[in-house]
Write a protein that holds these residues in place. Structure first.
Motif, PDB file in Angstrom:
ATOM      1  N   VAL A 176     -46.098  85.661 -10.271  1.00 14.41           N
ATOM      2  CA  VAL A 176     -44.719  86.089  -9.988  1.00 14.41           C
ATOM      3  C   VAL A 176     -44.172  86.996 -11.092  1.00 14.41           C
ATOM      4  CG1 VAL A 176     -42.349  85.317  -9.640  1.00 14.41           C
ATOM      5  CG2 VAL A 176     -44.235  84.059  -8.578  1.00 14.41           C
ATOM      6  N   ILE A 177     -44.307  86.576 -12.345  1.00 15.73           N
ATOM      7  CA  ILE A 177     -43.740  87.363 -13.452  1.00 15.73           C
ATOM      8  C   ILE A 177     -44.372  88.750 -13.545  1.00 15.73           C
ATOM      9  CG2 ILE A 177     -43.518  87.504 -15.966  1.00 15.73           C
ATOM     10  CD1 ILE A 177     -43.075  84.500 -16.005  1.00 15.73           C
ATOM     11  N   PRO A 178     -45.702  88.876 -13.567  1.00 12.89           N
ATOM     12  CA  PRO A 178     -46.280  90.235 -13.611  1.00 12.89           C
ATOM     13  C   PRO A 178     -45.978  91.049 -12.357  1.00 12.89           C
ATOM     14  CG  PRO A 178     -47.999  88.577 -13.370  1.00 12.89           C
ATOM     15  CD  PRO A 178     -46.752  87.854 -13.710  1.00 12.89           C
ATOM     16  N   SER A 179     -45.855  90.398 -11.214  1.00 11.27           N
ATOM     17  CA  SER A 179     -45.497  91.119  -9.986  1.00 11.27           C
ATOM     18  C   SER A 179     -44.096  91.683 -10.087  1.00 11.27           C
ATOM     19  CB  SER A 179     -45.604  90.188  -8.772  1.00 11.27           C
ATOM     20  OG  SER A 179     -46.951  89.813  -8.531  1.00 11.27           O
ATOM     21  N   ALA A 180     -43.189  90.900 -10.660  1.00 10.15           N
ATOM     22  CA  ALA A 180     -41.813  91.379 -10.849  1.00 10.15           C
ATOM     23  C   ALA A 180     -41.790  92.565 -11.809  1.00 10.15           C
ATOM     24  CB  ALA A 180     -40.940  90.248 -11.373  1.00 10.15           C
ATOM     25  N   ALA A 181     -42.596  92.493 -12.871  1.00  7.31           N
ATOM     26  CA  ALA A 181     -42.663  93.609 -13.821  1.00  7.31           C
ATOM     27  C   ALA A 181     -43.224  94.855 -13.152  1.00  7.31           C
ATOM     28  CB  ALA A 181     -43.525  93.208 -15.020  1.00  7.31           C
ATOM     29  N   LEU A 182     -44.248  94.669 -12.336  1.00 11.14           N
ATOM     30  CA  LEU A 182     -44.832  95.806 -11.622  1.00 11.14           C
ATOM     31  C   LEU A 182     -43.820  96.448 -10.679  1.00 11.14           C
ATOM     32  CD1 LEU A 182     -48.376  95.988 -10.095  1.00 11.14           C
ATOM     33  CD2 LEU A 182     -46.410  96.715  -8.755  1.00 11.14           C
ATOM     34  N   ALA A 183     -43.017  95.600 -10.035  1.00  9.24           N
ATOM     35  CA  ALA A 183     -42.030  96.123  -9.091  1.00  9.24           C
ATOM     36  C   ALA A 183     -40.992  97.001  -9.776  1.00  9.24           C
ATOM     37  CB  ALA A 183     -41.343  94.954  -8.372  1.00  9.24           C
TER      38      ALA A 183
END
Length: 567
Positions: A151-158
């Motif tokens: 979740v955290i890296p996905s949010a950063a990628l977004a």
């Protein structure tokens, strides 16, 4: 100074949302990547964060050969990039890359924590499992892992701002990168192809641990399997089946119970030499325990339909299983009444043409506390059912047995004989001894259920009775870093493939079918497998059909024709 004061005043008047939004906008403005750059960064992250087992096995396999290891990893990186680049368009890059991060976070938890390989068969297991069964795998540890690494890296990628290019470059770059990546990867692999081929051939577990490659390949293979089986026509098996001579002078109806065990491994049955007394009740009964039996698979979705099919393990496939009648159909063709009673995840199409009864969601405070039923739920229903039997009957009981990881839910509290027992699905919070104790308690409860069932059958003076128990697959309890089951058969330890098989027959049954128990006892330590079940069940019940292979029938050489048809 005036400007600083104005800035401070502005900050004081900002809302909390504006306070958070401002630095995020600055981050997006300062940090921009092309779809290609974003794909490279994502792959690098997944390699580092979600492939602990891959790196561990690689370090072992390539010990002392750092250059070869580096080249191999680079080749895998480029192959992954070639695949990811197919989605490296401005409108698809982020959704695809986020899905890969989340997939890798989920699958790496099971791979790195439990040693569970997410291949085609495991995906099939996931697709046929129930919410009740799967909820036990959604632990705090799993959720925390997915949140941190998904979740955290996905949010950063977004939040990353995507660079925009002209139409030609936007459309051409993914295909150019894919082509170049494939070429470079091939070159690296060809540099030491003999060694790499040997490693991949001998250590199939290596690439099975690679995320997200293994689950993606598994998903593709699963989709192809389901497509091939979408319009399959069912082939009748054993339509020539008929009752043999043993039924000629019959006075009592037959009741044979086939118990399909769940996740019971042979190594933890004291009947088979286990040092812990897990089978005290069965040990006091005249049962025959076959101690060297191999399963057809390592998970229910494969093993259960395979063991009831006419196919051996080497020739069985999902398509063959669902497109051919099972041994239960053959018994039905012969004129026996056959039913399937289920306290697990269903019959996997084995009993598609037969009466079925589910015990997984019934109201029974004694056996179904907490929304799940333990196997004692069968006993009262069996007593009621037996009183109504007027024809030859085969009843299959599909147990919940020892299904993990919540072993402590598979037996009543008073059956927690081996202590301390692990009482959580988070194995990392339990010692190896606690995990084994909980599992042994499930085996001891299965011992109780089987013994009670046999006691009941033995008391039925108006019926000719027998019971055959065989588990679908075994279980790993942490040996070699593996837990649960479902490992690919090529790498599965014997803990997942050695299963118990136990036979009990009433005196009336033995006399009617002319069965020599001494002969069967001599085979108790013979090498057997699920391949024997189809043919042995037909032989045991004296069903004549071309579908039965005498060489796989345990009873073929253990019958005494002179005693047939005597009751």
């Amino acid at each position: 100074m005036v400007k600083t004061a104005q800035t401070r005043a502005k900050i004081r008047t900002m809302t909390p949302y504006q306070t958070i939004k401002a630095p995020l906008l600055r981050f997006r403005s300062a940090f921009q990547l092309s779809p290609f750059g974003l794909a490279v960064l994502t792959i690098a992250y997944i390699f580092c964060a979600s492939n602990a087992t891959f790196w561990s096995i690689g370090a072992e396999v390539f010990t002392g050969h750092i250059v070869s290891f580096t080249a191999f990893v680079a080749a895998i990186f480029l192959l992954t990039l070639a695949f990811f680049s197919l989605f490296a368009f401005p409108w698809t890059a982020k959704p695809f890359l986020i899905s890969m991060i989340m997939l890798s976070a989920v699958t790496s938890y099971y791979m790195d924590t439990l040693g569970v390989v997410i291949d085609r068969d495991m995906i099939q297991n996931v697709m046929v499992t129930t919410i009740t069964e799967s909820k036990h795998l959604l632990t705090v540890g799993f959720v925390s892992h997915v949140f941190m690494f998904g979740v955290i890296p996905s949010a950063a990628l977004a939040l990353v701002r995507m660079k925009r290019f002209g139409p030609f470059r936007t459309l051409a770059t993914p295909f150019v990168v894919t082509t170049l990546s494939l070429a470079l990867s091939a070159g690296l692999l060809m540099s030491d192809l003999k060694s790499y081929s040997s490693i991949l051939r001998e250590r199939k577990d290596y690439m099975s641990s690679f995320q997200p490659g293994a689950p993606i390949v598994g998903a593709v293979r699963f989709a192809k399997m389901m497509r091939r089986s979408a319009n399959i026509e069912v082939v009748a098996v054993g339509e020539d089946a008929k009752k043999g001579a043993a039924y000629g002078g019959q006075k009592k109806p037959l009741l044979t119970i086939v118990v399909a065990g769940e996740t019971a491994r042979s190594q933890n049955f004291s009947l088979n030499g286990y040092a812990v007394e897990t089978n005290p009740k069965l040990a006091a009964l005249p049962v025959i325990s076959f101690s060297d039996v191999n399963s057809c698979g390592t998970a229910t979705a494969t093993s259960l339909p395979c063991m009831f099919s006419k196919f051996d393990r080497s020739s069985y496939s999902f398509e063959k299983g669902i497109s051919h009648h099972s041994v239960l159909d053959v018994l039905d063709h012969a004129g026996l009444h056959v039913e399937w009673w289920d306290n697990n995840t269903g019959d996997k199409s084995i009993a598609a043409r037969l009466p079925k009864r589910s015990f997984t969601h019934i109201e029974d405070t004694a056996f179904c506390d907490g929304g799940e039923c333990i196997d004692g739920v069968f006993l009262q229903a069996l007593k009621d059912y037996a009183a109504t039997i007027t024809q030859d009957t085969v009843l299959v009981l599909h147990q919940i047995g020892s299904h993990g990881p919540t072993y402590y839910l598979r037996y009543p509290p008073e059956f927690e004989r081996f202590k301390p027992a692990c009482r959580t699905a988070e194995f990392k919070n339990c010692t190896p001894a606690e995990i084994t104790n909980a599992y042994d308690n499930t085996i001891a409860y299965t011992d109780e259920v089987l013994a009670e069932t046999i006691g009941f059958l033995n008391a039925q003076k108006d019926l000719s009775t027998a019971l055959l128990y065989v588990s679908d697959h075994g279980e790993s309890l942490g040996e070699g870093g593996l837990y649960l089951h479902g490992s690919p058969y090529f790498m599965a330890p014997e803990y997942q493939t050695k299963v118990p098989m136990i036979l009990w027959m009433s005196e009336t049954f033995k006399t009617q079918f002319g069965i020599n128990t001494g002969c069967l006892s001599d085979k108790a330590k013979s090498a057997l497998s699920h391949d024997n079940l189809f043919h042995s069940l037909l032989g045991m019940l004296d069903i004549e059909t071309e579908a039965r292979d005498p060489s796989l029938d345990l009873f073929a050489t253990c019958r005494e024709p002179a005693r047939l048809a005597q009751n």
